[in-house]
Write a protein that holds these residues in place. Sequence first.
Motif, mmCIF file in Angstrom:
data_model
loop_
_atom_site.group_PDB
_atom_site.id
_atom_site.type_symbol
_atom_site.label_atom_id
_atom_site.label_comp_id
_atom_site.label_asym_id
_atom_site.label_seq_id
_atom_site.Cartn_x
_atom_site.Cartn_y
_atom_site.Cartn_z
ATOM 1 N N ALA A 45 0.834 -1.198 0.000
ATOM 2 C CA ALA A 45 0.000 0.000 0.000
ATOM 3 C C ALA A 45 0.871 1.251 0.000
ATOM 4 N N GLY A 46 0.305 2.355 -0.498
ATOM 5 C CA GLY A 46 0.993 3.636 -0.453
ATOM 6 C C GLY A 46 1.788 3.981 -1.690
ATOM 7 N N LEU A 47 1.843 3.085 -2.683
ATOM 8 C CA LEU A 47 2.574 3.388 -3.907
ATOM 9 C C LEU A 47 1.733 4.277 -4.815
ATOM 10 N N SER A 48 2.401 5.138 -5.579
ATOM 11 C CA SER A 48 1.704 5.910 -6.599
ATOM 12 C C SER A 48 1.305 4.967 -7.731
ATOM 13 N N PRO A 49 0.356 5.378 -8.605
ATOM 14 C CA PRO A 49 -0.010 4.501 -9.724
ATOM 15 C C PRO A 49 1.181 4.076 -10.569
ATOM 16 N N GLN A 50 2.110 5.008 -10.846
ATOM 17 C CA GLN A 50 3.280 4.658 -11.649
ATOM 18 C C GLN A 50 4.186 3.685 -10.905
ATOM 19 N N GLN A 51 4.400 3.932 -9.615
ATOM 20 C CA GLN A 51 5.231 3.026 -8.820
ATOM 21 C C GLN A 51 4.600 1.640 -8.729
ATOM 22 N N GLU A 52 3.282 1.614 -8.594
ATOM 23 C CA GLU A 52 2.584 0.337 -8.499
ATOM 24 C C GLU A 52 2.712 -0.458 -9.794
ATOM 25 N N THR A 53 2.553 0.228 -10.932
ATOM 26 C CA THR A 53 2.692 -0.443 -12.223
ATOM 27 C C THR A 53 4.103 -0.986 -12.397
ATOM 28 N N THR A 54 5.109 -0.187 -12.028
ATOM 29 C CA THR A 54 6.497 -0.640 -12.124
ATOM 30 C C THR A 54 6.740 -1.839 -11.219
ATOM 31 N N TRP A 55 6.194 -1.796 -10.012
ATOM 32 C CA TRP A 55 6.363 -2.890 -9.050
ATOM 33 C C TRP A 55 5.767 -4.183 -9.603
ATOM 34 N N VAL A 56 4.542 -4.092 -10.134
ATOM 35 C CA VAL A 56 3.882 -5.280 -10.677
ATOM 36 C C VAL A 56 4.646 -5.811 -11.888
ATOM 37 N N SER A 57 5.081 -4.924 -12.784
ATOM 38 C CA SER A 57 5.815 -5.359 -13.979
ATOM 39 C C SER A 57 7.085 -6.109 -13.602
ATOM 40 N N GLU A 58 7.789 -5.612 -12.590
ATOM 41 C CA GLU A 58 9.020 -6.273 -12.154
ATOM 42 C C GLU A 58 8.721 -7.656 -11.587
ATOM 43 N N ARG A 59 7.664 -7.776 -10.778
ATOM 44 C CA ARG A 59 7.325 -9.087 -10.204
ATOM 45 C C ARG A 59 6.855 -10.058 -11.285
ATOM 46 N N LEU A 60 6.165 -9.557 -12.296
ATOM 47 C CA LEU A 60 5.743 -10.436 -13.385
ATOM 48 C C LEU A 60 6.940 -11.005 -14.130
ATOM 49 N N ARG A 61 8.025 -10.248 -14.195
ATOM 50 C CA ARG A 61 9.230 -10.730 -14.878
ATOM 51 C C ARG A 61 10.023 -11.707 -14.030
ATOM 52 N N THR A 62 9.998 -11.523 -12.710
ATOM 53 C CA THR A 62 10.960 -12.245 -11.879
ATOM 54 C C THR A 62 10.350 -13.221 -10.878
ATOM 55 N N ALA A 63 9.089 -13.057 -10.506
ATOM 56 C CA ALA A 63 8.570 -13.866 -9.396
ATOM 57 C C ALA A 63 7.118 -14.275 -9.597
ATOM 58 N N ALA A 64 6.722 -14.530 -10.837
ATOM 59 C CA ALA A 64 5.325 -14.855 -11.119
ATOM 60 C C ALA A 64 5.125 -16.365 -11.220
ATOM 61 N N VAL A 65 3.950 -16.815 -10.794
ATOM 62 C CA VAL A 65 3.534 -18.211 -10.935
ATOM 63 C C VAL A 65 2.474 -18.268 -12.030
ATOM 64 N N ASP A 66 2.700 -19.090 -13.049
ATOM 65 C CA ASP A 66 1.762 -19.195 -14.168
ATOM 66 C C ASP A 66 0.528 -19.990 -13.733
ATOM 67 N N ARG A 67 -0.656 -19.348 -13.805
ATOM 68 C CA ARG A 67 -1.909 -20.015 -13.435
ATOM 69 C C ARG A 67 -2.847 -20.151 -14.639
ATOM 70 N N THR A 68 -2.325 -19.969 -15.846
ATOM 71 C CA THR A 68 -3.183 -19.996 -17.036
ATOM 72 C C THR A 68 -3.936 -21.312 -17.154
ATOM 73 N N LYS A 69 -3.251 -22.413 -16.889
ATOM 74 C CA LYS A 69 -3.882 -23.733 -17.038
ATOM 75 C C LYS A 69 -4.988 -23.955 -16.013
ATOM 76 N N ASP A 70 -5.036 -23.138 -14.951
ATOM 77 C CA ASP A 70 -6.044 -23.305 -13.911
ATOM 78 C C ASP A 70 -7.328 -22.526 -14.201
ATOM 79 N N LEU A 71 -7.341 -21.718 -15.262
ATOM 80 C CA LEU A 71 -8.548 -20.972 -15.603
ATOM 81 C C LEU A 71 -9.628 -21.918 -16.116
ATOM 82 N N GLY A 72 -10.884 -21.464 -16.034
ATOM 83 C CA GLY A 72 -11.991 -22.279 -16.512
ATOM 84 C C GLY A 72 -11.908 -22.546 -17.998
#
Length: 325
Positions: A260-287
């Motif tokens: 909490a407390g991140l600006s929209p730009q900081q939040e987007t950067t934070w999410v983008s970095e985690r998607l590159r380095t620490a994401a778990v693929d859940r595509t196969k678990d979708l309906g």
Amino acid sequence: MSAIVYAVPGRPPAPPANPWPGMRMTWTGWDGSEWDLTDPEASGVSLQAGVRGLLMPPFRRHTTSSPAVAGSRPRGYSTDERPVFWPVKVFQDTSSQDWIDHDAAFWRTLAPGRTGVWTVTQPSGRSRSLRCRFEELQDGLDIDPSLMGWVVYGITLVAEEPFWTGEPVTRQFVPSTTVPFFPGPPFGISEGSLSTSAAIDNPGDEPAYLSWWLHGPTTGTFGVGGRVIDVPFEVAPGRTLVLDSAPTVRGAREIDTPPAGLSPQQETTWVSERLRTAAVDRTKDLGATSKWGAVPAGTAVPLSVAAVGTGALRASLLPQHYRAW
């Protein structure tokens, strides 16, 4: 004898604002450094006459023809990658070594295996961006530039995704009993409810693809224009499921929830970095009935949200434009 009274002169009116300030262009390298390309005093790098890549991308028409019928019949079009050309002056007037260091720092941002972002900002503050990759240099020097303190390069870049992207259009949904997690007007949802009152618009020239951020705990279906993605599992508290509809990255990936407390730009950067380095693929678990949707150009389309849980949700898209303004 009459007295002479001296008064403090009034302050002259401020000069009117320049109605022709022009557009500002910047280059943000893969290393995060930002270079002003239109203010020579700001960065020691400036674009010269002959820039290419700001206007229309290269389109390829698809047609069919027949010897029995005059002309051709249109079958659609596709868009090729966008070539970009920069005649760019790099200068530094304090010393030969300072110029060499300055030139090296700029060239560090142009690695062919990485991309940077070219941004054009209008006087209104609205901006569009193009992600580019270095491709070629028109090589050849007539004199050692460290003797002069400047050089003009002819740099060719390429934008594999050829459209300029505008500022994100975002809609958020929050449980009606909680404080909005995201900035902007929230749309309240209660557990198990279906919300179709919110719409998302695409001001771009091409269809735009939605990205959903689902903060746990939550589960349900999420979509646009009658095409919904089924999330049959619960996203746990403290975790976020990112659903990307764009064909090049389509899928579901789970990461930690942004702090909490991140600006929209900081939040987007934070999410983008985690998607590159620490994401778990859940595509196969979708309906199995999940359908990925897009928002047509120049339209507003209702969002479909049927959520169970108390986690906040966000839907956003990046408008795709043909030109830089």
